[in-house]
Design a protein around this motif. Sequence first.
Motif, PDB file in Angstrom:
ATOM      1  N   ARG A   1       0.832  -1.218   0.000  1.00 39.42           N
ATOM      2  CA  ARG A   1       0.000   0.000   0.000  1.00 39.42           C
ATOM      3  C   ARG A   1       0.860   1.259   0.000  1.00 39.42           C
ATOM      4  N   ILE A   2       1.997   1.210   0.680  1.00 35.91           N
ATOM      5  CA  ILE A   2       2.893   2.376   0.681  1.00 35.91           C
ATOM      6  C   ILE A   2       3.343   2.694  -0.738  1.00 35.91           C
ATOM      7  N   PHE A   3       3.722   1.675  -1.498  1.00 40.51           N
ATOM      8  CA  PHE A   3       4.164   1.918  -2.869  1.00 40.51           C
ATOM      9  C   PHE A   3       3.017   2.399  -3.748  1.00 40.51           C
ATOM     10  N   LEU A   4       1.855   1.794  -3.596  1.00 39.36           N
ATOM     11  CA  LEU A   4       0.701   2.224  -4.401  1.00 39.36           C
ATOM     12  C   LEU A   4       0.358   3.686  -4.128  1.00 39.36           C
ATOM     13  N   ASP A   5       0.345   4.067  -2.859  1.00 36.76           N
ATOM     14  CA  ASP A   5       0.014   5.458  -2.503  1.00 36.76           C
ATOM     15  C   ASP A   5       1.111   6.421  -2.939  1.00 36.76           C
ATOM     16  N   ALA A   6       2.359   5.996  -2.781  1.00 34.69           N
ATOM     17  CA  ALA A   6       3.465   6.871  -3.179  1.00 34.69           C
ATOM     18  C   ALA A   6       3.471   7.095  -4.681  1.00 34.69           C
ATOM     19  N   PHE A   7       3.291   6.040  -5.459  1.00 37.32           N
ATOM     20  CA  PHE A   7       3.290   6.180  -6.919  1.00 37.32           C
ATOM     21  C   PHE A   7       2.129   7.055  -7.378  1.00 37.32           C
ATOM     22  N   ARG A   8       0.998   6.986  -6.673  1.00 37.63           N
ATOM     23  CA  ARG A   8      -0.163   7.802  -7.032  1.00 37.63           C
ATOM     24  C   ARG A   8       0.137   9.289  -6.883  1.00 37.63           C
ATOM     25  N   ARG A   9       1.027   9.636  -5.967  1.00 39.58           N
ATOM     26  CA  ARG A   9       1.361  11.036  -5.719  1.00 39.58           C
ATOM     27  C   ARG A   9       2.469  11.570  -6.622  1.00 39.58           C
ATOM     28  N   LEU A  10       3.092  10.695  -7.387  1.00 38.01           N
ATOM     29  CA  LEU A  10       4.225  11.123  -8.207  1.00 38.01           C
ATOM     30  C   LEU A  10       3.766  11.679  -9.554  1.00 38.01           C
ATOM     31  N   GLU A  11       4.569  12.576 -10.080  1.00 36.45           N
ATOM     32  CA  GLU A  11       4.319  13.142 -11.400  1.00 36.45           C
ATOM     33  C   GLU A  11       4.998  12.325 -12.500  1.00 36.45           C
TER      34      GLU A  11
ATOM     35  N   LEU B   1      16.598  -0.299 -18.525  1.00 40.93           N
ATOM     36  CA  LEU B   1      17.618   0.537 -17.892  1.00 40.93           C
ATOM     37  C   LEU B   1      18.454   1.295 -18.915  1.00 40.93           C
ATOM     38  N   ALA B   2      18.605   0.728 -20.103  1.00 37.26           N
ATOM     39  CA  ALA B   2      19.412   1.380 -21.136  1.00 37.26           C
ATOM     40  C   ALA B   2      18.699   2.566 -21.773  1.00 37.26           C
ATOM     41  N   ASP B   3      17.388   2.670 -21.581  1.00 40.52           N
ATOM     42  CA  ASP B   3      16.636   3.757 -22.209  1.00 40.52           C
ATOM     43  C   ASP B   3      16.848   5.056 -21.437  1.00 40.52           C
ATOM     44  N   PRO B   4      17.248   6.140 -22.095  1.00 40.63           N
ATOM     45  CA  PRO B   4      17.522   7.401 -21.384  1.00 40.63           C
ATOM     46  C   PRO B   4      16.293   8.026 -20.741  1.00 40.63           C
ATOM     47  N   ARG B   5      15.112   7.555 -21.084  1.00 39.95           N
ATOM     48  CA  ARG B   5      13.898   8.092 -20.464  1.00 39.95           C
ATOM     49  C   ARG B   5      13.660   7.519 -19.070  1.00 39.95           C
ATOM     50  N   VAL B   6      14.382   6.466 -18.713  1.00 39.43           N
ATOM     51  CA  VAL B   6      14.256   5.867 -17.381  1.00 39.43           C
ATOM     52  C   VAL B   6      15.189   6.617 -16.437  1.00 39.43           C
ATOM     53  N   LYS B   7      14.619   7.288 -15.447  1.00 38.58           N
ATOM     54  CA  LYS B   7      15.370   8.195 -14.580  1.00 38.58           C
ATOM     55  C   LYS B   7      15.761   7.590 -13.234  1.00 38.58           C
ATOM     56  N   LEU B   8      15.153   6.448 -12.882  1.00 40.63           N
ATOM     57  CA  LEU B   8      15.411   5.869 -11.559  1.00 40.63           C
ATOM     58  C   LEU B   8      15.091   4.384 -11.588  1.00 40.63           C
TER      59      LEU B   8
ATOM     60  N   LEU C   1       8.222   9.544   2.999  1.00 44.56           N
ATOM     61  CA  LEU C   1       9.659   9.315   2.849  1.00 44.56           C
ATOM     62  C   LEU C   1       9.975   8.757   1.464  1.00 44.56           C
ATOM     63  N   LEU C   2       9.157   7.836   0.987  1.00 45.07           N
ATOM     64  CA  LEU C   2       9.405   7.239  -0.324  1.00 45.07           C
ATOM     65  C   LEU C   2       9.279   8.282  -1.433  1.00 45.07           C
ATOM     66  N   VAL C   3       8.244   9.103  -1.376  1.00 42.33           N
ATOM     67  CA  VAL C   3       8.043  10.140  -2.396  1.00 42.33           C
ATOM     68  C   VAL C   3       9.203  11.132  -2.384  1.00 42.33           C
ATOM     69  N   ALA C   4       9.584  11.595  -1.190  1.00 39.34           N
ATOM     70  CA  ALA C   4      10.673  12.574  -1.092  1.00 39.34           C
ATOM     71  C   ALA C   4      11.988  11.994  -1.596  1.00 39.34           C
ATOM     72  N   THR C   5      12.262  10.736  -1.296  1.00 43.98           N
ATOM     73  CA  THR C   5      13.523  10.118  -1.719  1.00 43.98           C
ATOM     74  C   THR C   5      13.554   9.930  -3.225  1.00 43.98           C
ATOM     75  N   ILE C   6      12.439   9.499  -3.790  1.00 47.04           N
ATOM     76  CA  ILE C   6      12.371   9.332  -5.249  1.00 47.04           C
ATOM     77  C   ILE C   6      12.633  10.663  -5.945  1.00 47.04           C
ATOM     78  N   ARG C   7      11.979  11.721  -5.482  1.00 47.48           N
ATOM     79  CA  ARG C   7      12.151  13.032  -6.111  1.00 47.48           C
ATOM     80  C   ARG C   7      13.594  13.541  -5.976  1.00 47.48           C
ATOM     81  N   GLU C   8      14.218  13.256  -4.842  1.00 40.44           N
ATOM     82  CA  GLU C   8      15.601  13.697  -4.643  1.00 40.44           C
ATOM     83  C   GLU C   8      16.529  13.038  -5.663  1.00 40.44           C
TER      84      GLU C   8
END
Length: 522
Positions: free
Chosen positions: A314-324, A354-361, A415-422
């Motif tokens: 649920r943490i991942f589902l909620d965090a991904f929902r908040r991401l742009e 992973l080789a695609d430059p559009r993948v950022k993380l 924490l997950l959202v903030a870390t991903i954005r960082e």
Amino acid sequence: MGKLLCWSLAAALTAILAGCCWGVQVNLPPPETDWKILVAVPAIRRNHWNMFKPLLEALADRGHQVVVLQTMKAAFSHPNITEVVVSVNKTSIASRFQKINPAEALSLLEVYLLPLVSKFYSSPKIMEYHRRRKEFDVVITDQLFNEMAYPFAEGMPFITLATAGNEPRQSAVMGNVLNPACDANEYFDYPRPYSLLHRLHNLYITLTTAGYWRVWGMMPKIQREVSKFFPNLPPLLEIERNVSLSLLNSNLGNSAPGPLLPSQVEVGSMHCVPGSRLPQDVESWLDGAGPGGVIYFSLGSVATGVSMPDELRRIFLDAFRRLEYRVIWKYESKLEGVSENVLIKEWMPQQDILADPRVKLFITHGGLLSTLEAVCHSTPLLAIPIFADQPKNAKMIVTRELGLSLEWSELSVDLLVATIREVVTNPKYERNLREASRVALDLPRPPLETAVFWTEYVMRHRGAPQLRSPAADLSWVEFLMVDVLACLSLAVLLLLCGLRKLLSPRCWMWVAYSFNLKKKID
């Protein structure tokens, strides 16, 4: 359309450059002859195939005949590779999301490994190949947890693939004892230079792990099981001393430099390949991501997403929902409550993504093979380690600023959202990864080509005894010069006793008496 063309050109250019650096083809002179290679890997894990497959297929491409004895699903379709698959029900040891300390992990391995010995050698086909092993030119096995395969290596040249890199136990067997003052153990690394406490902890982990595995724990039990089928076999640990070559899954891009013997060859990233064309649905998903790019989330092949506890899911589902950002999530079944910016698939072409430059993380469990792939493709990392060497790899990621790391126990949506954005927005991580990739791939010969060369070298030279360190024949008493130190200590003790006698009052009285007596006589 124009944007799609630009991305396609960028991806193609990346693949061309990577192909030049990595060497997709093995460019070696034709072999002197077609050799026969026996691969015995009864306890191989699914993720370890990523290292074995490119080597075995490259050897088969060069005309060698390869026979693979294993307990997983059939993995090859090459005409020069024959597989013998022993069907067994393996006990899962890793599909849980909690910290497992080394002692607990080793005890769990008993439940997994000991029944496997009987199941493997109860196969008539396996026993037939054991009787015919002298027909082969070399035996290859997985260095990790596959000591039960050593009956095939008796009296044979044999090679190990060290998927975990330069592991202290086998390195010591080969005559290269790693120094706990500066060389990390299997599970932990520390800030350098190591403090006194870190050196003490490193020594403790190194000795107790080796002691449990080789002296009082696993190996005596595996030896008993193997002896039921091969009562006249020399001890497995004696067979292990004759290893011809160890191919190490490490390089300067992911590991600290350390001393290596000629029989220890680094081939880290040999499983890495340039990105290929993505499946149409993944390509369309990436194309629609916009300038924000895409996040790729996978926990590898051992600890599956379906085994994740509900509260973590649920943490991942909620965090991904908040991401742009758009998200690609490797997940092994259908999942309820997924937001529109998340693509779920049971299987993913990980290196192509992973080789695609559009993948950022890349959100990962921190497995070594996945970490090497991210380094090669310069993809920033967010590691959330679970067990084994994953915390160590996560620490390396943070220390080298290739990304960040989180603990499952402290995970929250914020924490997950903030870390991903960082990680996504801070350019230093991608910059550092490009440098790490450049270091890892800046080699005189591509890693796969190196692995093929040294494998054929062992066969050309019938085990290549010239690579073997004389230290491999020494006991720990001889290697540490305990007997020499004991002799020196005894000599010093005798010298001190002699000096004590010489300097004692009685000795001086006797000297004075003798002197006076001589004077009287004179």
